[in-house]
Motif scaffolding. Structure first.
Motif, short mmCIF file in Angstrom:
data_model
loop_
_atom_site.label_atom_id
_atom_site.label_comp_id
_atom_site.label_asym_id
_atom_site.label_seq_id
_atom_site.Cartn_x
_atom_site.Cartn_y
_atom_site.Cartn_z
N ASN A 120 0.90 -1.00 0.02
CA ASN A 120 0.02 0.09 0.02
C ASN A 120 0.91 1.35 -0.04
OD1 ASN A 120 -2.38 -1.52 -0.04
ND2 ASN A 120 -2.60 -1.64 2.44
N LEU A 121 1.96 1.19 0.70
CA LEU A 121 2.73 2.42 0.65
C LEU A 121 3.59 2.64 -0.64
CD1 LEU A 121 4.20 4.65 2.38
CD2 LEU A 121 5.91 3.01 3.19
N LEU A 122 4.07 1.55 -1.02
CA LEU A 122 4.51 1.61 -2.60
C LEU A 122 3.66 2.25 -3.31
CD1 LEU A 122 6.83 -1.46 -2.64
CD2 LEU A 122 7.66 0.71 -2.38
N GLU A 123 2.26 1.64 -3.51
CA GLU A 123 1.38 2.23 -4.45
C GLU A 123 1.09 3.83 -4.37
OE1 GLU A 123 -2.00 -0.38 -3.94
OE2 GLU A 123 -1.24 -1.80 -5.07
N LYS A 124 1.28 4.15 -2.74
CA LYS A 124 0.69 5.41 -2.71
C LYS A 124 1.99 6.41 -3.24
CE LYS A 124 -0.03 8.58 1.15
NZ LYS A 124 -0.14 8.57 2.39
N THR A 125 3.37 6.04 -2.98
CA THR A 125 4.35 6.70 -2.90
C THR A 125 4.70 6.71 -4.44
OG1 THR A 125 5.70 5.02 -2.51
CG2 THR A 125 5.52 6.73 -0.92
N SER A 126 4.53 5.57 -5.30
CA SER A 126 4.80 5.63 -6.70
C SER A 126 4.15 6.53 -7.36
CB SER A 126 4.77 3.99 -7.09
OG SER A 126 3.47 3.72 -7.21
N ARG A 127 2.70 6.97 -7.19
CA ARG A 127 1.55 7.82 -7.67
C ARG A 127 2.35 9.25 -7.58
NH1 ARG A 127 -2.37 4.45 -5.49
NH2 ARG A 127 -2.34 6.06 -3.83
N VAL A 128 3.31 9.44 -6.58
CA VAL A 128 3.75 10.72 -6.28
C VAL A 128 4.88 11.08 -7.08
CG1 VAL A 128 4.71 12.25 -4.51
CG2 VAL A 128 2.93 10.73 -3.76
N ILE A 129 5.93 10.26 -7.32
CA ILE A 129 7.14 10.58 -8.01
C ILE A 129 7.95 9.24 -8.46
CG2 ILE A 129 8.47 10.51 -5.69
CD1 ILE A 129 9.79 12.88 -6.99
N ASN A 130 8.42 9.23 -9.53
CA ASN A 130 9.47 8.42 -9.92
C ASN A 130 10.60 8.78 -10.47
OD1 ASN A 130 8.48 5.59 -9.71
ND2 ASN A 130 6.60 5.88 -11.17
N LYS A 131 10.69 9.79 -11.14
CA LYS A 131 11.90 10.53 -11.71
C LYS A 131 11.72 11.98 -11.41
CE LYS A 131 12.39 7.05 -15.64
NZ LYS A 131 12.43 7.18 -17.03
#
Length: 228
Positions: free
Chosen positions: A117-128
């Protein structure tokens, strides 16, 4: 909700855990070691990996390293007999959690779901993100610095991630540890400081503009300015 890879020759001890995860709408795929090794890395599209330890320590490290090189996939390893030094080696190879058997099924399932859940949340915020001459790819854990491509460890990538999310703001040490370590009991202020130092060696590019500041007694801050 997500795909979870279970690598094991003995699915029975994981039966209750698999049942709980599937009840939460996760898809658990079982693969034996030989099948896992035959698969191309590009074919591995999973949100989490559960790895059942083999008797051979060297084989375990090789397999964990292969999984780690695939990208930002959390890896939990499971076993009954391993030493503290073995556990350190598993983390160094790329594992995010080491769980002793027999399983505390409810707690382990909750940890897995929390991480996903945390990874899904943070991956929507920033990748590059680009900072001055740096091109930072958090998903693949690499920093491009001039002509060099520098690989980030899992912990370094997470530290950088939370600092970028809160750029120009002091982030408390406890908050960083909570975000970057799956097993907070194994993390200390000293360990965080060591990872910060290694991270600085990879991302700093100008002595006049230090990217990561230490705020003594509190935490760290990533300085992001448009005039880099």
């Amino acid at each position: 909700m997500g795909n979870i890879l279970l690598i094991s020759e003995r699915p029975k001890p994981f039966g209750d855990l698999v049942h709980l995860l599937e009840k939460s709408n996760y898809r658990v795929i079982l693969r034996k070691y030989d099948v896992f090794l035959q698969k191309k890395q590009s074919d591995m599209i999973f949100d989490f990996v559960l790895y059942d330890l083999l008797p051979c320590h060297e084989e375990n490290l090789r397999h964990i390293s292969l999984l780690y090189k695939h990208g930002s996939i959390p890896i939990y390893v499971f076993g009954t007999e391993y030493s503290e030094l073995d556990e350190v080696a598993f983390y160094d190879a790329g594992a995010n959690g080491v769980v002793r058997m027999p399983l505390q099924t409810l707690a382990v399932a909750a940890r897995i779901k929390s991480v996903i859940n945390l990874l899904e949340k943070t991956s929507r915020v920033i990748n590059k993100v680009k900072i001055g001459p740096l091109e930072i790819d958090l998903h693949n854990r690499v920093v491009k610095k001039e002509d060099k491509v520098l690989k980030l460890t899992n912990v370094e990538s997470k530290i950088l991630h939370i600092l970028i999310q809160n750029k120009n703001t002091v982030v408390d040490k406890d908050a960083i540890i909570h975000f970057a370590w799956d097993d907070e009991d194994s993390a200390t202020d000293n360990a965080l400081g060591i990872h910060i130092a290694r991270l600085r060696s990879k991302v700093e590019f100008d002595q006049k503009h230090q990217i990561i500041d230490t705020i003594w007694g509190i935490g760290y801050r990533l300085n992001y300015h448009t005039d880099y």
